[in-house]
Design a protein around this motif. Structure first.
Motif, PDB file in Angstrom:
ATOM      1  N   ALA A  12       0.800  -1.085   0.137  1.00  0.00           N
ATOM      2  CA  ALA A  12       0.129   0.102   0.002  1.00  0.00           C
ATOM      3  C   ALA A  12       0.922   0.955  -0.060  1.00  0.00           C
ATOM      4  CB  ALA A  12      -0.726   0.085   1.097  1.00  0.00           C
ATOM      5  N   LYS A  16       1.204   4.233  -2.972  1.00  0.00           N
ATOM      6  CA  LYS A  16       1.057   5.608  -2.771  1.00  0.00           C
ATOM      7  C   LYS A  16       2.388   6.290  -3.293  1.00  0.00           C
ATOM      8  CE  LYS A  16      -0.275   8.864   0.476  1.00  0.00           C
ATOM      9  NZ  LYS A  16      -0.657   8.890   2.275  1.00  0.00           N
ATOM     10  N   ARG A  22      -4.284   1.139  -4.240  1.00  0.00           N
ATOM     11  CA  ARG A  22      -3.555  -0.185  -3.329  1.00  0.00           C
ATOM     12  C   ARG A  22      -4.088  -1.324  -3.953  1.00  0.00           C
ATOM     13  NH1 ARG A  22      -6.570  -3.595   0.020  1.00  0.00           N
ATOM     14  NH2 ARG A  22      -5.370  -4.446   1.879  1.00  0.00           N
TER      15      ARG A  22
END
Length: 59
Positions: A12, A16, A22
């Motif tokens: 995740a 980012k 995600r």
């Protein structure tokens, strides 16, 4: 006291940093497009491998 910098990030966190969602991050990791290692049940992204990938260097 010595400060330890994490050498891995979660998928995740990698997603980012890459500017993707995600779920797209997990899909890319499953396809081998994001470098991962498995420790126990956790799948992590080594910072060094991700940096190397982003520089366009061979794995």
């Amino acid at each position: 006291m010595v400060e330890v910098t994490r050498q891995t990030i979660t998928i995740a966190e990698a997603a980012k940093a890459l500017g993707i969602g995600r779920n797209a991050g997990y899909e890319a990791a499953h396809r081998g497009e994001i470098p991962t290692i498995k420790i126990g049940k956790r799948i992590l992204v080594p910072r060094a491998a991700l940096d190397k990938m982003l520089r366009g260097e061979a794995a």
